[in-house]
Every structure is written in structure tokens, then in C-alpha cells.
Design an enzyme around this catalytic site. Structure first.
Site, mmCIF file in Angstrom:
data_model
loop_
_atom_site.group_PDB
_atom_site.id
_atom_site.type_symbol
_atom_site.label_atom_id
_atom_site.label_comp_id
_atom_site.label_asym_id
_atom_site.label_seq_id
_atom_site.Cartn_x
_atom_site.Cartn_y
_atom_site.Cartn_z
ATOM 1 N N GLY A 117 67.700 60.722 47.277
ATOM 2 C CA GLY A 117 67.680 62.153 47.021
ATOM 3 C C GLY A 117 66.546 62.680 46.196
ATOM 4 O O GLY A 117 66.337 63.898 46.143
ATOM 5 N N GLY A 157 64.754 57.511 50.447
ATOM 6 C CA GLY A 157 64.076 57.607 51.735
ATOM 7 C C GLY A 157 62.807 58.416 51.584
ATOM 8 O O GLY A 157 61.687 57.905 51.588
ATOM 9 N N TYR A 163 64.938 73.432 58.588
ATOM 10 C CA TYR A 163 65.212 73.674 57.165
ATOM 11 C C TYR A 163 64.256 74.692 56.543
ATOM 12 O O TYR A 163 64.153 74.755 55.310
ATOM 13 C CB TYR A 163 65.011 72.393 56.345
ATOM 14 C CG TYR A 163 65.716 71.164 56.790
ATOM 15 C CD1 TYR A 163 67.083 71.148 57.040
ATOM 16 C CD2 TYR A 163 65.020 69.965 56.917
ATOM 17 C CE1 TYR A 163 67.722 69.974 57.413
ATOM 18 C CE2 TYR A 163 65.660 68.792 57.291
ATOM 19 C CZ TYR A 163 67.008 68.812 57.540
ATOM 20 O OH TYR A 163 67.633 67.650 57.892
ATOM 21 N N CYS A 190 59.238 76.487 74.050
ATOM 22 C CA CYS A 190 59.757 77.832 74.361
ATOM 23 C C CYS A 190 60.923 78.210 73.458
ATOM 24 O O CYS A 190 62.074 78.313 73.902
ATOM 25 C CB CYS A 190 60.170 77.890 75.819
ATOM 26 S SG CYS A 190 58.775 77.528 76.860
HETATM 27 N N1 PLP Z 1 71.631 57.829 51.346
HETATM 28 C C1 PLP Z 1 72.387 58.613 52.119
HETATM 29 C C2 PLP Z 1 73.830 58.282 52.258
HETATM 30 C C3 PLP Z 1 71.825 59.716 52.779
HETATM 31 O O1 PLP Z 1 72.597 60.501 53.549
HETATM 32 C C4 PLP Z 1 70.442 59.995 52.619
HETATM 33 C C5 PLP Z 1 69.795 61.157 53.247
HETATM 34 O O2 PLP Z 1 70.365 62.053 53.797
HETATM 35 C C6 PLP Z 1 69.688 59.135 51.826
HETATM 36 C C7 PLP Z 1 70.309 58.077 51.197
HETATM 37 C C8 PLP Z 1 68.219 59.340 51.622
HETATM 38 O O3 PLP Z 1 67.925 60.518 50.969
HETATM 39 P P1 PLP Z 1 66.437 60.830 50.530
HETATM 40 O O4 PLP Z 1 65.574 60.657 51.727
HETATM 41 O O5 PLP Z 1 66.465 62.228 50.052
HETATM 42 O O6 PLP Z 1 66.096 59.874 49.432
#
Ligand code: PLP
Length: 424
Positions: free
Chosen positions: A242, A279, A321, A347
Site C-alpha cells: 500500500g 507492489g 482511477y 472508441c
Molecule cells: N496485498 C493485497 C492483499 C492487495 O490487494 C494489494 C493491492 O491491491 C497489495 C498487497 C499491493 O498493494 P500496493 O501495490 O499498493 O503495494
């Protein structure tokens, strides 16, 4: 920091010019930097270890960028994988990430997927609801195993850069409610097909303020203490992902060192194995989407459309988003910036990357790069409008490799079968 810089008047990824990749592979194309992926992973690990957190599991969220070469690059540094489908588990395994570093999350795992995860020996299945707990128990008993599970708890804390990526409020579908977590954990400890090993939370994505994270993590700490006080064993605390990244016009996210310091403070003295599921912070600034300008279309009413060969099917985030991506010319021209509406050929009116963006002069045939596109870019791409799936290239130093080729039209058509009654 990333490795996309101007060299000799041309934007490069590490030591390879993006124009050279575009000439060899065509556009649109995603380009990833190995050095940036490695740096982001290493900075996070060093920050966590630096504040005294012992051997944290850093499970890269595969959904952010599931390319096998990207997963292999991170896996070789010791990354695990946070997965949300059998397909993602298979990808992580195929990239050489050992099962004991794979976490399986997601609100709707099927019986087959749970069985696959158990047989593969993943480290932890994150339980997201009571019915899912019962299903995992049933699968575990059928296979004669106790599935190691962590309860994904919804801490009811608001966070995240956009309502569609906030996951930690009680109204969101993710996780078991905070009120029910202790009862479910206690029940699970008496089940023959599961063994509860921990608790998990993930409150959203693109979070640029540590306060909601800290609030959620403090609640999780309280839960661990409550469970232990009830005599239950809690070995693992998974704090999700996150952490936001700089998209250039948004609040600067906290540095990994500040994030790590907050976690050390919240978990002090807890004696627990920590897991993380980052991520975006690892992959976003490690990738760009390179596109070519097809036309500059000026309307008498005053709008100027920059029509690219990339579209919402290649990079969905702006349409989905309202996400901001910096757009840079690959070979900047001299001249004063002027306003452009940057659009793709699909389109849909939503196929608009940005409106009224001040850009340095761009002419038909020029290349532009969407920055910060390495996470939730190629992974969300589709073939909408029957546009071939966008290819991916990985750079390392002065070398590059196509790590997912663009399919040919024949390959696209060959995937579909005629219904017998329709003839040839
Ligand atoms: N873990 C879970 C369960 C997620 O749903 C997500 C992203 O939606 C992530 C990790 C990774 O989040 P981020 O890319 O913001 O670090």
C-alpha cells in the site's frame, strides 16, 4: 530514484535509449529497468532490517507486475510473492520463487485454487471470510493437511489514493471484520484442516500518509495481544502493501525508512515474524510505457488532441482511477510548453490520458513515455478494440530483452474456435 534519464538529449532506460527499443519492438511498449526494481526491493529490505526487524518476508504483490522476468529479478534477491489466484501462484513458482515465500490472498478463492495452493505448499493462505475458512478446512481435511492460514482482518480504517483502491473500511469487501476475528481464530485452532498462524491486513494502495497505516497496525497489534492472552498462538503478522509512490503531482509518499521506523515502533517487543506485500512501491517507477504520436489534431474551438498509438487498453489507470502519469517526450524538442489533451485511438471518451496538460512541443511521429507505469500497467492491459496485447521489455545496463512479445494478428485470431454450426 529510478533509472530513466536523459542521455545525449534522449530518454534512456539505464543505458538503452527508449528510441532504440521502440525501433526494434514497435510501440506501444512497456520498458522495465532491472536496476530500479532491484534498488526498490533492496531499499525496502534494508530499511526494515535496519530498524531491527528480523528476516521479514517481502512478498511482492504479483498483481502489480506479473511478468515472469520481473518476478525472477525480484525472486533472485529473496522476494516472496503475494498472489490472488492460481494463475499468480503458478507464475511465482515458474519464476523460481519458492512456495514457502508465497502468500495466497483474495476474497473469492475457489476450492480448486485452495487445493492447488495447499499441494504447492504455499507459506500462508489469507482467509478473508468465515465461509472461506470452512472451505479451506474442508479442502485441508480432504487432502490430509492442515493449511497454514492467516486471517485477513478489515481494521475499518480509511486510506488509499482513490475510493477504488481503498480496501480497509468495513464497507469494503476485503477481510473478516475486526469484531469477529478473535472468534474465528479460536474456532480455526480447533479445526483439523487448518492451522491459524497469524493475522494480516492490507488497507489500500497509493497511501501517502503513514497515519492511517499506523492506526490500522496498532489495531492489529492489539488483536495479536488479545489472541495471545486467550492462549492462542500467533506467529506471523502480515502488514500488506500500500505504500504510495511519487506520481509527480501528488503528495510525496513517506520514504521506506520512515515506514520502517513506524513499523518498528508499532511492533516493538511483539516477537513476531513480519510479512509485507508491496507492489506499487517496487514496480511503479521501474517501468514506462512508450508510445508514438500519430496525430496532433487541433480543433477550431481551441482544443488540441495529441492522438497516441497507446490507449486505455494498454494503460487503464487514467480511465479507471483518474490516475496521473507524467508524460515525457523521448527526444525533447525546444519550445514553450502548450496544453494538450492526450488521447488514445480506442472508441471510448474515457480513452483520455489527460486533458489540458502542458507538454513541450510534440509532433506526429514523436515518441513519448508515460512514467511510473511499471505497476498496474501491463498487468491490467487487455486487447479491447482487438488491439494486440502490449509487449514488455526488460533492460539491464546496456542490454534489453523482449520478455513478452506482441502477439501477431494471426495468433490472436487462432485463439478462438468456430462453433460447429457456424461453418468455416
Ligand atoms: N496485498 C493485497 C492483499 C492487495 O490487494 C494489494 C493491492 O491491491 C497489495 C498487497 C499491493 O498493494 P500496493 O501495490 O499498493 O503495494
Amino acid at each position: 530514484m529510478n533509472h530513466f534519464e536523459l542521455q545525449g538529449g534522449e530518454l534512456h532506460c539505464e543505458d538503452v535509449s527508449l528510441a532504440q527499443i521502440a525501433a526494434a519492438v514497435g510501440t506501444p511498449v512497456y520498458v522495465y529497468s532491472s536496476a530500479t526494481l532491484e534498488r526498490h526491493f533492496t531499499v525496502l529490505r534494508e530499511a526494515l532490517v535496519g530498524v531491527g526487524l528480523k528476516d521479514p518476508l517481502i512478498a511482492f504483490a504479483v498483481k502489480a507486475n506479473p511478468n515472469l522476468a520481473v518476478l525472477r529479478t525480484l525472486g533472485r534477491l529473496g522476494a516472496g510473492a503475494d498472489t490472488v489466484s492460481e494463475g499468480e501462484i503458478r507464475r511465482a513458482l515458474a519464476a523460481g520463487i519458492p512456495a514457502e515465500r508465497i502468500v495466497f490472498s483474495g476474497v473469492g478463492k475457489t476450492e480448486d485454487e485452495i487445493a492447488f495452493a495447499l499441494e504447492a505448499g504455499v507459506a500462508e493462505i489469507n482467509v478473508e471470510s468465515e465461509p472461506e475458512l470452512l472451505l479451506i478446512d474442508q479442502v485441508g481435511r480432504r487432502l490430509g493437511r492442515r493449511a497454514e492460514v492467516a486471517f485477513r482482518v478489515n481494521p475499518d480504517v480509511e486510506a488509499g489514493g482513490h475510493a477504488k483502491i481503498a480496501t480497509g473500511k468495513a464497507e469494503n469487501k476485503f477481510g473478516v471484520s475486526f469484531q469477529e476475528a478473535a472468534r474465528l481464530y479460536a474456532n480455526a485452532s480447533n479445526m483439523a484442516g487448518v492451522r491459524p498462524v497469524g493475522v494480516a491486513c492490507h488497507i489500500g494502495s497509493q497511501i501517502t500518509d503513514l497515519a492511517p497505516m499506523r492506526a490500522a497496525f496498532l489495531k492489529m497489534r492489539g488483536l495479536v495481544e488479545q489472541l495471545r492472552a486467550e492462549g492462542l498462538s500467533v506467529e506471523r503478522l502480515d502488514l500488506g502493501g500500500g505504500l504510495g509512490v511519487p506520481y509527480f503531482n501528488q503528495p510525496e509518499p513517506p520514504a521506506p525508512a520512515q515506514y520502517a521506523a513506524m513499523i518498528a515502533e508499532v511492533t516493538a517487543g511483539l516477537d513476531i515474524q513480519l510479512a509485507f506485500e508491496p507492489g506499487r512501491m517496487i514496480a511503479a517507477n521501474a517501468g514506462v510505457l512508450v508510445a508514438r504520436a500519430l496525430h496532433v489534431h487541433e480543433r477550431p474551438e481551441g482544443r488540441r488532441f495529441l492522438v497516441l498509438d497507446a490507449a486505455m487498453n494498454d494503460l487503464l489507470r487514467p480511465a479507471m482511477y483518474d490516475a496521473y502519469h507524467d508524460i515525457r517526450p523521448v527526444t525533447p524538442r525546444d519550445g514553450a510548453p502548450g496544453p494538450y489533451d492526450v488521447v488514445g485511438p480506442v472508441c471510448e471518451t474515457g480513452d483520455t490520458f489527460t486533458r489540458d496538460r502542458a507538454l513541450a512541443p510534440v509532433e506526429a511521429g514523436d515518441l513519448v513515455a508515460f512514467m511510473t507505469a511499471g505497476a498496474y500497467g501491463a498487468s491490467m492491459a487487455s486487447e479491447y478494440n482487438s488491439r494486440p496485447l502490449v509487449p514488455e521489455v526488460l533492460v539491464r545496463g546496456d542490454e534489453f530483452a523482449v520478455v513478452r512479445p506482441r502477439p501477431s494478428y494471426d495468433e490472436m485470431l487462432a485463439r478462438e474456435l468456430a462453433a460447429p454450426w457456424l461453418g468455416d
